[in-house]
Design a protein around this motif. Structure first.
Motif, PDB file in Angstrom:
ATOM      1  N   ASN A  12       0.809  -1.227   0.000  1.00 37.65           N
ATOM      2  CA  ASN A  12       0.000   0.000   0.000  1.00 37.65           C
ATOM      3  C   ASN A  12       0.836   1.268   0.000  1.00 37.65           C
ATOM      4  N   VAL A  13       2.076   1.187   0.515  1.00 39.44           N
ATOM      5  CA  VAL A  13       2.927   2.384   0.561  1.00 39.44           C
ATOM      6  C   VAL A  13       3.287   2.874  -0.830  1.00 39.44           C
ATOM      7  N   LEU A  14       3.072   2.055  -1.835  1.00 41.48           N
ATOM      8  CA  LEU A  14       3.459   2.415  -3.196  1.00 41.48           C
ATOM      9  C   LEU A  14       2.337   3.116  -3.957  1.00 41.48           C
ATOM     10  N   LYS A  15       1.164   3.271  -3.362  1.00 44.83           N
ATOM     11  CA  LYS A  15       0.026   3.824  -4.105  1.00 44.83           C
ATOM     12  C   LYS A  15       0.277   5.248  -4.585  1.00 44.83           C
ATOM     13  N   LYS A  16       1.002   6.042  -3.796  1.00 42.17           N
ATOM     14  CA  LYS A  16       1.223   7.442  -4.149  1.00 42.17           C
ATOM     15  C   LYS A  16       2.128   7.570  -5.371  1.00 42.17           C
ATOM     16  N   GLU A  17       3.225   6.824  -5.374  1.00 44.46           N
ATOM     17  CA  GLU A  17       4.180   6.921  -6.482  1.00 44.46           C
ATOM     18  C   GLU A  17       3.700   6.174  -7.734  1.00 44.46           C
ATOM     19  N   PHE A  18       2.952   5.084  -7.555  1.00 44.03           N
ATOM     20  CA  PHE A  18       2.463   4.274  -8.672  1.00 44.03           C
ATOM     21  C   PHE A  18       0.941   4.165  -8.555  1.00 44.03           C
ATOM     22  N   PRO A  19       0.208   5.171  -8.994  1.00 44.58           N
ATOM     23  CA  PRO A  19      -1.242   5.241  -8.731  1.00 44.58           C
ATOM     24  C   PRO A  19      -2.066   4.118  -9.327  1.00 44.58           C
ATOM     25  N   THR A  20      -1.600   3.491 -10.384  1.00 34.64           N
ATOM     26  CA  THR A  20      -2.402   2.424 -11.007  1.00 34.64           C
ATOM     27  C   THR A  20      -1.909   1.030 -10.630  1.00 34.64           C
ATOM     28  N   LEU A  21      -0.924   0.956  -9.762  1.00 37.39           N
ATOM     29  CA  LEU A  21      -0.210  -0.296  -9.516  1.00 37.39           C
ATOM     30  C   LEU A  21      -1.111  -1.431  -9.033  1.00 37.39           C
ATOM     31  N   LEU A  22      -2.021  -1.119  -8.091  1.00 35.43           N
ATOM     32  CA  LEU A  22      -2.808  -2.171  -7.450  1.00 35.43           C
ATOM     33  C   LEU A  22      -4.245  -2.252  -7.943  1.00 35.43           C
ATOM     34  N   LYS A  23      -4.553  -1.517  -8.975  1.00 38.36           N
ATOM     35  CA  LYS A  23      -5.923  -1.573  -9.502  1.00 38.36           C
ATOM     36  C   LYS A  23      -6.231  -2.967 -10.036  1.00 38.36           C
ATOM     37  N   LYS A  24      -7.424  -3.436  -9.730  1.00 34.67           N
ATOM     38  CA  LYS A  24      -7.820  -4.779 -10.153  1.00 34.67           C
ATOM     39  C   LYS A  24      -8.185  -4.777 -11.630  1.00 34.67           C
TER      40      LYS A  24
END
Length: 757
Positions: A131-143
């Motif tokens: 979750n810490v990566l959401k700011k730098e990689f905004p689309t990273l965890l999108k399903k």
């Protein structure tokens, strides 16, 4: 899969990529991918001033990748949307994600990397929140499903990025973009260093143009302009100033379409302590069929090898082994053909001159310390061992063509070094006459040249090479028992006649079987034991169908006429007689009783499996077989009337047919040194005929390499692939170790060659 990759992000593995693969120098710190970033112009040389061990920031690495994407006209807009700015320090795990986004923007496809063993190691994985990566990689965890460049579909970009790094590597260096140790872990939470970043940029960019053809006319300036800033010539030295050249041939036969050897290979040769490497090139790898266009991307690969030679301070020799009017092929059903009229065809000579003129121009500024050229090889091998038809030519034609090529090259670069072959022959009776006049002509007319010879004691190294006539020669070896070294093959006369009786004595105990295969018979043929008849038959000009010959050096074959006798008691002397005519034979077996049997290594060839209708994997299989058979080959028209059988399952006669021993090596070295003291020898690897045993190879190499040492000969070995991987497939009793990235490394053979550097 998402949970597994979440675990992967905190694993650790910040190994030094410069030390991972097969360097024998413990202090080796040079990383080829680091240097290549600047050679290729991917990054500004200003980065070289940065300390390699500095941990870089998120924004610094992002800036490197944005620069490359812009230069290569990639999708910078999408990259910026997916990778946002931040000034905090960068971890290796974050670098993996950012690298994957850059590869997507550049539409890069990297080489497959076999890392399946990673998933079996519990220590490789550890848990951490992404979750810490959401700011730098905004689309990273999108399903949202993500399709990678292999066609795999993943649940999200996070999973795709990490598995891309696990399974992908630079096609040049073979190293994953963000390197890791498959024996340990990923170390994804460790700092990402300046050296790591520079190497990663190189590995991403390596996939941009890999094996994508880009032809330009040979007159185009790009064709003669290296893509790397190579060293410039200073004061020109004569070729004699070179150190003794010892090293390896990079064999091109594993690829007909591309230059597949890489800077890593040059690094291996240098790190092992050798001074030179020869890269074999097929002109089809570089040029189109009409030789009026050249492929820039394949030339870039050649640039890389030259640059690596400069960096490692070794000498690279470029040899063109296939040329217009000088090329061969063999198809999957063992049919061979080719084009062999270069030395008598002016049109093809012009094309070859164009090829070498371009290469001489491209590398005209490279000092001779690091580069030389060999225009063609095996010049008097008139059909390149295919058995196909050819138009005849002379050694004078070869020398004249070579003179023409060198003259053209010297107009482009008056100082380039040339190593040249005038003969493919190994035997002195052929080699010296084919080389003498051409050597005199070339050496007197052209400075900075060195003659090259081939060395191979063929009855040992080529023991199962197929017969010399027919459409399927050289590549189509047979199954057989494997010879030892020294390898002494005795004469056996191939016919019996009124004035030519063959006698056999020695060890002939009760129960021994004698089988003779006939090729032609006309007359009364008899076999006698101590004067008593064992067999007699009258023949009337009959010819029998024989099988394929076992090989050139073991010309044994069966036939549809087989005569077998068994000794009912110990015998002192057998005789094979023919009256009122003659009998020719194609093979003879002397089979002692089973109690005298010994285990011998036996090779089972793909060619014989093909002849039997078995179309399985190509290559050889080996097994130990118990045998008491002595195979006798009718290899002479003149000698071999007195055969003696020995208990150790050998035979002798009154005349040696082939003497493969230290005696011949000494004669060869003395004769060649008398013609040309400064020369280079290319020696065929002792496993040419697959299945040669370790002990035999070691004895053979000690003999020939000691001879080279005595006369100061330069040499190239064809054993590079045998050391790295191929011994596993070619030696029945290979002693192999895991070394660096190589699973089946032949350290024993490497150390033997290192003794004679």
């Amino acid at each position: 899969m998402f949970l597994c990759v979440c675990m992967l992000i905190s694993g650790a593995g910040c190994i030094n990529t410069c030390n991972v693969y097969a360097s024998q120098k413990s202090d080796q710190t040079y990383c080829m991918d680091y240097e290549r970033a600047f050679w290729k112009g991917y990054l500004s040389s200003a980065y070289k001033k940065q300390k390699k061990t500095k941990q870089i920031t998120f924004e610094e690495y992002r800036g490197m990748l944005r620069t490359v994407i812009r230069k290569q006209q990639g999708d910078i807009k999408t990259f910026d949307q997916k990778v946002k700015k931040t000034d905090r320090k960068l971890t290796r795990g974050e670098a993996i994600i950012m690298s994957w986004y850059a590869a997507q923007a550049l539409h890069v496809t990297l080489e497959s990397y076999d890392a399946n063993e990673v998933f079996a190691k519990d220590s490789f994985w550890d848990s951490v929140s992404a979750n810490v990566l959401k700011k730098e990689f905004p689309t990273l965890l999108k399903k949202k499903s993500v399709k990678d460049d292999r066609g795999n579909v993943w649940n999200d970009e996070f999973t795709a990025a990490y598995l891309w790094n696990v399974w992908s590597a630079s096609p040049y260096s073979g190293i994953p973009v963000v390197d890791y140790d498959t024996k340990k872990d990923m170390q994804t939470m460790k700092p990402f260093l300046m050296e790591d970043a520079i190497c990663a940029v190189t590995r991403i960019c390596d996939g941009i143009h890999w094996n994508k053809k880009k032809y330009v006319k040979i007159s185009d300036k790009k064709a003669i302009t290296p893509t790397i800033n190579l060293k410039k010539k200073g004061k020109v030295k004569d070729i004699e100033h070179l150190p003794r050249l010892t090293g390896f041939v990079f064999n091109a036969f594993k690829s007909e379409a591309e230059i597949c050897h890489k800077p890593e290979d040059v690094a291996n040769v240098a790190n092992w302590g050798f001074t030179s490497a020869r890269v074999m090139v097929n002109y089809h790898m570089l040029f189109n069929q009409t030789v009026d266009q050249v492929d820039l991307y394949q030339l870039e690969k050649l640039d890389e090898l030259v640059a690596a030679a400069e960096h490692y301070k070794i000498h690279l020799n470029i040899l063109m082994y296939q040329l217009p009017g000088r090329e061969s092929w063999t198809d999957k059903v063992f049919n061979s053909g080719g084009d062999f009229d270069l030395f008598i065809n002016k049109e093809k000579q012009k094309k070859v001159c164009d090829i070498w003129e371009l290469l001489a121009k491209r590398y005209k500024d490279v000092p001779g310390d690091y580069l030389s050229f060999t225009p063609f090889w095996e010049a008097t091998n008139k059909n390149l061992s295919t058995g196909a038809k050819y138009k005849d030519y002379t050694s004078e034609d070869v020398a004249n063509t070579l003179d023409q090529i060198i003259s053209v090259m010297r107009k482009a670069d008056k100082d380039c070094y040339i190593l040249y072959e005038l003969s493919q022959a190994n035997d002195l009776e052929t080699l010296l006459p084919e080389s003498k006049d051409g050597y005199k002509k070339i050496s007197q007319k052209h400075k900075n040249t060195m003659i090259s010879y081939n060395y191979c004691e063929m009855p040992f190294v080529y023991h199962n090479m197929t017969a010399t006539q027919g459409h399927n020669v050289d590549n189509n070896n047979h199954s057989m028992f494997l010879p030892d070294y020294p390898n002494l093959i005795y004469a056996a006369k191939n016919y019996f006649a009124d004035d030519s009786t063959t006698t056999m004595d020695g060890f002939l105990p009760k129960g021994t079987k004698i089988t003779i295969y006939l090729a032609h018979a006309d007359g009364t043929f008899a076999i006698k034991a101590d004067g008593k008849s064992l067999y007699q038959e009258r023949f009337y000009d009959q010819t029998y169908e024989t099988s394929y010959l076992l090989s050139t050096y073991y010309p044994y074959s069966t036939s549809d006429k087989k005569i077998t006798v068994e000794l009912e008691q110990d015998v002192s002397k057998l005789s094979f007689e023919c009256s009122e005519g003659w009998v020719s034979w194609s093979g003879m077996d002397v089979t002692l009783p089973k109690k005298y049997a010994k285990e011998k290594w036996y090779s089972i060839s793909s060619y014989d499996r093909y002849l039997q209708g078995v179309l399985d994997e190509w290559g050889y299989q080996f097994e130990k077989r118990s045998t008491s058979n002595i195979m006798i080959c009718p290899n002479s028209n003149e000698c071999g009337n007195h055969l003696t059988i020995h208990k150790d399952l050998t035979y002798t006669s009154e005349k040696l047919r082939y003497d493969v021993s230290a005696k011949y090596a000494k004669e060869w070295g003395k004769a060649v040194s008398g013609l040309s003291k400064n020369c280079v020898i290319r020696f065929e690897n002792a496993t040419f005929s697959n299945g040669t045993k370790r002990a035999a190879i070691n004895k053979y190499y000690e003999t020939l390499l000691s001879m080279y040492d005595k006369y100061g000969f330069n040499w190239y070995s064809n054993d590079y692939e045998i050391i790295l991987e191929d011994a596993y497939f070619k030696m029945p009793d290979a002693k192999l170790v895991k070394y660096g990235k190589y699973e089946h490394f032949n350290m024993e053979l490497l150390k033997l060659l290192q003794k004679h550097r």
